[in-house]
Enzyme design. Sequence first.
Site, PDB file in Angstrom:
ATOM      1  N   ARG A  12       0.942  -1.229   0.036  1.00 39.42           N
ATOM      2  CA  ARG A  12      -0.014   0.020   0.158  1.00 39.42           C
ATOM      3  C   ARG A  12       0.881   1.333  -0.055  1.00 39.42           C
ATOM      4  O   ARG A  12       0.437   2.136  -0.638  1.00 39.42           O
ATOM      5  CB  ARG A  12      -0.918   0.087   1.187  1.00 39.42           C
ATOM      6  CG  ARG A  12      -1.835   1.254   1.344  1.00 39.42           C
ATOM      7  CD  ARG A  12      -2.777   0.953   2.365  1.00 39.42           C
ATOM      8  NE  ARG A  12      -3.525   1.966   2.504  1.00 39.42           N
ATOM      9  CZ  ARG A  12      -4.005   2.935   3.787  1.00 39.42           C
ATOM     10  NH1 ARG A  12      -3.519   2.306   5.008  1.00 39.42           N
ATOM     11  NH2 ARG A  12      -4.571   3.928   3.485  1.00 39.42           N
ATOM     12  N   HIS A  63       2.745   6.141  -2.524  1.00 36.06           N
ATOM     13  CA  HIS A  63       3.748   7.118  -2.288  1.00 36.06           C
ATOM     14  C   HIS A  63       4.958   6.934  -3.005  1.00 36.06           C
ATOM     15  O   HIS A  63       5.907   7.686  -3.021  1.00 36.06           O
ATOM     16  CB  HIS A  63       4.118   6.999  -0.934  1.00 36.06           C
ATOM     17  CG  HIS A  63       2.924   7.182   0.145  1.00 36.06           C
ATOM     18  ND1 HIS A  63       2.450   8.737   0.091  1.00 36.06           N
ATOM     19  CD2 HIS A  63       2.338   6.840   1.057  1.00 36.06           C
ATOM     20  CE1 HIS A  63       1.296   8.919   1.079  1.00 36.06           C
ATOM     21  NE2 HIS A  63       1.375   7.538   1.568  1.00 36.06           N
ATOM     22  N   LYS A 100      -8.848  12.222  -2.068  1.00 28.44           N
ATOM     23  CA  LYS A 100      -7.939  12.393  -0.854  1.00 28.44           C
ATOM     24  C   LYS A 100      -7.330  13.834  -0.978  1.00 28.44           C
ATOM     25  O   LYS A 100      -7.043  14.374  -1.938  1.00 28.44           O
ATOM     26  CB  LYS A 100      -6.886  11.516  -1.424  1.00 28.44           C
ATOM     27  CG  LYS A 100      -5.805  11.353   0.027  1.00 28.44           C
ATOM     28  CD  LYS A 100      -4.828  10.089  -0.113  1.00 28.44           C
ATOM     29  CE  LYS A 100      -3.906   9.947   0.846  1.00 28.44           C
ATOM     30  NZ  LYS A 100      -2.857   9.105   1.144  1.00 28.44           N
ATOM     31  N   HIS A 158       4.364   3.635   6.172  1.00 31.00           N
ATOM     32  CA  HIS A 158       3.422   4.683   6.529  1.00 31.00           C
ATOM     33  C   HIS A 158       4.422   5.994   6.365  1.00 31.00           C
ATOM     34  O   HIS A 158       5.633   6.040   6.792  1.00 31.00           O
ATOM     35  CB  HIS A 158       2.658   4.762   7.714  1.00 31.00           C
ATOM     36  CG  HIS A 158       2.135   5.847   8.026  1.00 31.00           C
ATOM     37  ND1 HIS A 158       1.018   6.289   7.646  1.00 31.00           N
ATOM     38  CD2 HIS A 158       2.328   6.961   8.898  1.00 31.00           C
ATOM     39  CE1 HIS A 158       0.552   7.483   7.936  1.00 31.00           C
ATOM     40  NE2 HIS A 158       1.263   7.784   8.799  1.00 31.00           N
TER      41      HIS A 158
END
Length: 146
Positions: A34, A39, A67, A143
């Site tokens: 993810r 990213h 988003k 993240h």
Amino acid sequence: MALQKIILSLLLSLLTLLGLGLVQPSYGQFMYQRFLRQHVDPTGTGGTNLYCNTMMHKQGMTGLKCKEFNTFIHENIGTINNICNAPNIQCKDHRMNCHAGVVRVTDCRNTGGSPPNNCRYEATAITRGVVIACEGNPLVPVHLDR
């Protein structure tokens, strides 16, 4: 009956290995994939509104809602993974699994529109510091903290 014993034995073995940390749960791999999708764009130069509009839609961040903000990192995955080797620092959620580095990015900020096909973004291309949360063994990014 014999099949049930074999399945039970295999299940107990797997749980033991998970408990010992020898088998990584799929959750970490899911979070890593993810992170890459949301990213990482090593081949892109980014920096334009068209880039942000295209990538945000292509990478699935304009489905149910637009988003508000996203960052694309324009470095190879080895460079990004190496950030996980930097000293630990505190994340926004107060955990201590974050690491800082400097990379080339395109920041995409929502300027309006409506999902799924009409979200509009403004791009800012810059080299700046990022903070990435890392997990696993070996550590991998999961993240983008800031």
